[in-house]
Design an enzyme around this catalytic site. Structure first.
Site, PDB file in Angstrom:
ATOM      1  N   TYR A  52       0.822  -1.215   0.000  1.00 17.39           N
ATOM      2  CA  TYR A  52       0.000   0.000   0.000  1.00 17.39           C
ATOM      3  C   TYR A  52       0.858   1.268   0.000  1.00 17.39           C
ATOM      4  O   TYR A  52       0.411   2.321  -0.429  1.00 17.39           O
ATOM      5  CB  TYR A  52      -0.918   0.030   1.232  1.00 17.39           C
ATOM      6  CG  TYR A  52      -2.259  -0.627   1.017  1.00 17.39           C
ATOM      7  CD1 TYR A  52      -2.346  -1.973   0.654  1.00 17.39           C
ATOM      8  CD2 TYR A  52      -3.441   0.085   1.164  1.00 17.39           C
ATOM      9  CE1 TYR A  52      -3.575  -2.581   0.463  1.00 17.39           C
ATOM     10  CE2 TYR A  52      -4.672  -0.517   0.974  1.00 17.39           C
ATOM     11  CZ  TYR A  52      -4.735  -1.848   0.624  1.00 17.39           C
ATOM     12  OH  TYR A  52      -5.949  -2.436   0.434  1.00 17.39           O
ATOM     13  N   LYS A  83       2.917 -15.224   2.229  1.00 13.35           N
ATOM     14  CA  LYS A  83       3.227 -16.101   1.102  1.00 13.35           C
ATOM     15  C   LYS A  83       4.734 -16.325   1.105  1.00 13.35           C
ATOM     16  O   LYS A  83       5.448 -15.895   0.187  1.00 13.35           O
ATOM     17  CB  LYS A  83       2.760 -15.461  -0.219  1.00 13.35           C
ATOM     18  CG  LYS A  83       1.265 -15.559  -0.467  1.00 13.35           C
ATOM     19  CD  LYS A  83       0.807 -16.933  -0.948  1.00 13.35           C
ATOM     20  CE  LYS A  83       1.201 -17.193  -2.395  1.00 13.35           C
ATOM     21  NZ  LYS A  83       0.765 -18.558  -2.817  1.00 13.35           N
ATOM     22  N   ASP A 110      -3.196 -17.894   0.472  1.00 18.23           N
ATOM     23  CA  ASP A 110      -4.218 -18.525  -0.383  1.00 18.23           C
ATOM     24  C   ASP A 110      -4.907 -19.657   0.383  1.00 18.23           C
ATOM     25  O   ASP A 110      -6.131 -19.796   0.355  1.00 18.23           O
ATOM     26  CB  ASP A 110      -3.613 -19.022  -1.703  1.00 18.23           C
ATOM     27  CG  ASP A 110      -2.370 -19.897  -1.515  1.00 18.23           C
ATOM     28  OD1 ASP A 110      -1.790 -19.920  -0.401  1.00 18.23           O
ATOM     29  OD2 ASP A 110      -1.962 -20.564  -2.492  1.00 18.23           O
ATOM     30  N   ASP A 117      -6.529  -6.988   3.842  1.00 23.99           N
ATOM     31  CA  ASP A 117      -7.657  -6.340   3.154  1.00 23.99           C
ATOM     32  C   ASP A 117      -8.570  -7.404   2.552  1.00 23.99           C
ATOM     33  O   ASP A 117      -9.786  -7.376   2.723  1.00 23.99           O
ATOM     34  CB  ASP A 117      -7.100  -5.412   2.062  1.00 23.99           C
ATOM     35  CG  ASP A 117      -8.210  -4.672   1.327  1.00 23.99           C
ATOM     36  OD1 ASP A 117      -9.159  -4.213   1.987  1.00 23.99           O
ATOM     37  OD2 ASP A 117      -8.131  -4.573   0.086  1.00 23.99           O
ATOM     38  N   ASP A 175     -12.458  -8.983   4.103  1.00 27.14           N
ATOM     39  CA  ASP A 175     -13.713  -8.968   3.334  1.00 27.14           C
ATOM     40  C   ASP A 175     -14.325 -10.361   3.316  1.00 27.14           C
ATOM     41  O   ASP A 175     -15.528 -10.541   3.459  1.00 27.14           O
ATOM     42  CB  ASP A 175     -13.469  -8.520   1.875  1.00 27.14           C
ATOM     43  CG  ASP A 175     -13.738  -7.031   1.677  1.00 27.14           C
ATOM     44  OD1 ASP A 175     -13.564  -6.264   2.633  1.00 27.14           O
ATOM     45  OD2 ASP A 175     -14.131  -6.651   0.548  1.00 27.14           O
TER      46      ASP A 175
END
Ligand code: IPM
Ligand code: MG
Length: 370
Positions: A143, A194, A227, A251, A255
């Site tokens: 970001y 990751k 993932d 983020d 959600d």
């Protein structure tokens, strides 16, 4: 007591002002009946600030935020401002607040209220009783990493690039928040990255593991690829207690977790900075949902995520756990009574408007808390 604590209210755009309107009524209720009084100041952020001042956040409002004891935020953005250059987009206002206030720890609890079990898109047995806390790193990563931009290559094609970057202190401070909070819950932290493809992920995993070994051995720690975490969240979310992860993965995963609770309209958040010498943390509270331009202005938005953000503010910024509990119980009561905004409606429930949900909450507060 909380008297004379300063709160900066930034309703923003879209449904932000609508849901904030209902929360303001609850804030007034607490001032009248529980002597929880705040000095409220209202300001502009996002598209609302752009329309008035030509920037998504003025320096004056930024200064007000720095001086406030807490910021209560709505939502920013909308199609009207979509074509603006990057630095002028409404979202930059929010990102500037997060960055300059150094709100590195973003707490996003996903709790399933029992009456809403049927509103989730997942089977009841998968979500009933769910209570997880996602801690998203909020001031680093892709970001904010440099270099970033879009450049034109010699052959006329373009290249867009962003930088994912984390330092050990950035990882350590957010991981420490996760371990500390886990101790007050079910004592389990899942650290998500990751590390199989990203160097920043390798460092993330090593740093969290080292901090754990040095200071938090009594907390159960596991590591998971992002993932896989997305998959596990919809497969068996109750395996998690606290999840700590970077800005971008946080983020996305929050959600995803929001939907487990039935609606994005049900997820609040707290963004906290480091404690200063007096123990006070800078803090901003906002619902996880965005400005929802598709339903803005219709008076049907769900104000509960904004209301739970206010409850988090009472709890985390002002140590008013009893009052925060009262807000949460009023929400539970209203949901148990079958009062629903459209996003969480079910067969047999009464679908109400944003302000009718506010009425119902005030009614429940009158019965539970005077
Ligand atoms: C969030 C939002 C923001 C983000 C946007 C509005 C900049 O999606 O808080 O989750 O990406 O962080
Ligand atoms: Mg988001």
């Amino acid at each position: 007591m909380a008297a004379n604590k300063k709160i900066l209210v930034l309703p923003g755009d879209g449904i932000g002002p609508e849901v904030m309107g209902q929360v303001r009524r609850v804030v007034d209720w607490f001032a009248r009946h529980r002597a929880v009084g705040f000095d409220l100041q209202e300001g502009l952020c996002g598209g609302a600030a752009l329309d008035r001042h030509g920037v998504p956040l003025t320096d004056e409002t930024m200064a007000d935020a720095m001086n406030a004891d807490a910021v209560l935020f709505g939502s920013v953005g909308g199609p009207k401002w979509d074509d603006l250059p990057f630095e002028k987009k409404p979202e930059r206002g929010l990102l500037r607040l997060r960055k300059e206030m150094e709100l590195f720890a973003n707490l996003r609890p996903a709790v399933v209220f029992d009456p809403l079990v049927g509103a989730s898109s997942l089977k009841p047995e998968i979500v009933r009783g769910l209570d997880i806390l996602i801690i998203r790193e909020l001031t680093g990563g892709v970001y904010f990493g440099e270099p970033r931009g879009i450049e034109t290559l010699p052959d006329g094609t373009k290249r867009g690039f962003d930088t994912q970057v984390y330092t050990t202190p950035e990882i350590e401070r957010v991981a420490a928040v996760a371990f500390d909070l886990a101790k007050k819950r079910r004592n389990k932290v899942t650290s998500v990255e990751k590390a199989n493809v990203m160097h920043s992920g390798v460092l993330w995993r090593q740093t969290v593991a080292a901090l754990h070994a040095a200071k938090f051995k009594d907390v159960e720690l596991s590591h998971m690829y992002a993932d896989n975490c997305a998959m596990q969240l919809v497969r068996w979310p109750k395996q998690f207690d606290v999840i700590v992860t970077d800005n971008l993965f946080g983020d996305m995963l929050s959600d995803c977790a929001a939907m487990l609770t039935g609606s994005l309209g049900m997820l609040p958040s707290a963004s906290l900075g480091a404690p200063d010498a007096t123990g006070r943390r800078k803090a901003l509270y906002e619902p996880v949902h965005g400005s929802a331009p598709d339903i803005a202005g219709k008076g049907i938005a769900n104000p509960l995520a904004e209301l739970m953000s206010y409850s988090m503010m009472l709890r985390y910024s002002f140590d008013l756990a009893e009052d925060a509990d009262l807000v949460d119980r009023a929400i539970g009561k209203v949901l148990a009574d079958g009062v629903r905004t459209a996003d969480i409606a079910e067969p047999g429930s009464t679908t109400v408007s944003t302000s009718q949900m506010g009425d119902a909450i005030l009614g429940a507060l009158d019965r539970l808390g005077r």
